[in-house]
Design a protein around this motif. Sequence first.
Motif, mmCIF file in Angstrom:
data_model
loop_
_atom_site.group_PDB
_atom_site.id
_atom_site.type_symbol
_atom_site.label_atom_id
_atom_site.label_comp_id
_atom_site.label_asym_id
_atom_site.label_seq_id
_atom_site.Cartn_x
_atom_site.Cartn_y
_atom_site.Cartn_z
ATOM 1 N N SER A 169 19.597 24.705 -30.064
ATOM 2 C CA SER A 169 20.810 24.279 -29.372
ATOM 3 C C SER A 169 22.061 24.814 -30.063
ATOM 4 O O SER A 169 23.018 25.234 -29.398
ATOM 5 C CB SER A 169 20.866 22.750 -29.303
ATOM 6 O OG SER A 169 19.746 22.226 -28.609
ATOM 7 N N LEU A 170 22.046 24.807 -31.386
ATOM 8 C CA LEU A 170 23.209 25.331 -32.119
ATOM 9 C C LEU A 170 23.349 26.833 -31.923
ATOM 10 O O LEU A 170 24.467 27.357 -31.824
ATOM 11 C CB LEU A 170 23.076 24.984 -33.599
ATOM 12 C CG LEU A 170 23.041 23.485 -33.924
ATOM 13 C CD1 LEU A 170 22.874 23.269 -35.420
ATOM 14 C CD2 LEU A 170 24.315 22.798 -33.416
ATOM 15 N N ARG A 171 22.220 27.550 -31.884
ATOM 16 C CA ARG A 171 22.291 28.995 -31.643
ATOM 17 C C ARG A 171 22.811 29.288 -30.243
ATOM 18 O O ARG A 171 23.615 30.223 -30.044
ATOM 19 C CB ARG A 171 20.914 29.632 -31.833
ATOM 20 C CG ARG A 171 20.448 29.714 -33.280
ATOM 21 C CD ARG A 171 19.287 30.670 -33.423
ATOM 22 N NE ARG A 171 18.154 30.259 -32.581
ATOM 23 C CZ ARG A 171 17.165 29.496 -32.989
ATOM 24 N NH1 ARG A 171 17.160 29.030 -34.242
ATOM 25 N NH2 ARG A 171 16.161 29.176 -32.181
ATOM 26 N N GLY A 210 26.469 28.719 -30.279
ATOM 27 C CA GLY A 210 27.108 29.849 -30.936
ATOM 28 C C GLY A 210 27.180 31.074 -30.044
ATOM 29 O O GLY A 210 28.170 31.816 -30.059
ATOM 30 N N TRP A 257 30.901 19.435 -25.457
ATOM 31 C CA TRP A 257 30.559 19.161 -26.853
ATOM 32 C C TRP A 257 31.655 18.346 -27.533
ATOM 33 O O TRP A 257 31.370 17.342 -28.199
ATOM 34 C CB TRP A 257 30.323 20.469 -27.612
ATOM 35 C CG TRP A 257 28.916 20.968 -27.537
ATOM 36 C CD1 TRP A 257 28.406 21.866 -26.648
ATOM 37 C CD2 TRP A 257 27.819 20.586 -28.383
ATOM 38 N NE1 TRP A 257 27.061 22.081 -26.893
ATOM 39 C CE2 TRP A 257 26.675 21.304 -27.944
ATOM 40 C CE3 TRP A 257 27.688 19.710 -29.462
ATOM 41 C CZ2 TRP A 257 25.430 21.172 -28.552
ATOM 42 C CZ3 TRP A 257 26.444 19.588 -30.071
ATOM 43 C CH2 TRP A 257 25.337 20.305 -29.612
ATOM 44 N N PRO A 260 23.675 19.830 -24.963
ATOM 45 C CA PRO A 260 22.771 20.958 -25.227
ATOM 46 C C PRO A 260 22.086 21.483 -23.970
ATOM 47 O O PRO A 260 21.877 22.692 -23.828
ATOM 48 C CB PRO A 260 21.751 20.377 -26.216
ATOM 49 C CG PRO A 260 22.426 19.202 -26.815
ATOM 50 C CD PRO A 260 23.296 18.646 -25.752
#
Length: 454
Positions: free
Chosen positions: A40-42, A45, A158, A216
């Motif tokens: 999810s963070l990738r 990004g 977010w 996400p």
Amino acid sequence: MATEYGRGYGLGDAPGLHGSAGERRHRLPAGLRAPFEARSLRELGYVLLGLPVGILLFTYAVTMVSLGAGLLVTFLGVPVLAAALAGCRGFGALERTRARGLLGLRVADPEPLRMKKSGAMAWMGAVLKSGTSWRALLYAVLHFPWAVFSFAVAVTVWTWGWAMLTYPLWFWVFPLYAGQGGLQLYGDEIHQIYLDNPFEITVTALVGLLFALAAPWIVRALTMVDRVLVHGLLGPSRLVERVVELESDRGVVVDTAAADLRRIERDLHDGAQARLVNLAMDLGLAKEKLKEDPRTAARMVDEAHGEVKTALRELRDLARGIHPAVLTDRGLDAALSSVASRCAVPVRVEVDLTERPAPAIEGIAYFTVSELLQNISKHARATSAAVEVWRVENRLMLQVVDDGVGGADISAGSGLAGLAERIDAVDGILVVDSPAGGPTRVTAELPWRSDHAR
């Protein structure tokens, strides 16, 4: 085929029952752990980085193409336009790398430039005529508005989600530093509404939790569009993919034909040819003893007669392995019934076809069933089997089922894998369902091609 059906798998060890060996079991459901996962963070990004990249691509593409189009009245427009397209191709390679690193999307490189001659003019002509160049330009133009939209949506969900979720922690900021009762929802000259009591604070945190959990998945949905854009515009065209696939299939067909020729040569050399050589020697010895010892000569001729029968049987089996006459004369029903009669277990054959397919497809169907029945005879330890053949629109369907021990694995690099490659060479599919303990169900799907010249 060397495929073995029984491999001693336990129920917990059978491939595909519990996923890959490295897969970890999580106590939390996917919806709760998604905000903290690296994937999810990738993806976040990727979306955040997409805006500056999109601005750069769009600015470069529009500026260079506009400059090149404006200069087309002179010769300078052609090299400028070619440089613009070449730059877009380079940015396309960068975008494929970014998608592979952050989204895990692996897109093959598109076809390279094809230049019949060397030199600057040939290079410019190749760039301008390449469909990859224009698709990369289209990506640079389309990606920018989508990058703006996805950036705005991702940042909004977010930030609002986590801001509302953590509102009970920083609620003290408003009355202490801003002189307000809390986060203001509405205000005019008469009325002001603040989130300042415990109930409102709790509801705000719960709404923020919903946003934080949904963020996400919203971002993942946004990146699906990016995946489509990268795969469709920056990867190889469908025509090139089809050419590569056909080249691979052609290699499989050539290798299969060569292997079949080697098998036929080996069977002839080790079988019928050796028997015929021995037969010639025995008949020569019998001829020499015909006057001296007629009884011995008669015995040798009788043995030679048995060798002739054996050689004829081997030649007949070899011819049946190349292409059985019953298949040509009477079709799949009779040919498969003949193969089933030689199986080590009782086999029920049911062929439901109103017309015959093309000889090539019919031959592949015959040899597929033949090899599967050989597997059942050698490895399955079954007591019965069934063969069904039918047609669904433009596909010929085959299914071979046995009640053996199961455990057949197409990914083990065995005979089933080779059979799958042969079927794939004609745009077919082979599916194996063989849990440990059985039963085994092998389904093959072949393209239907009618032959009206029979």
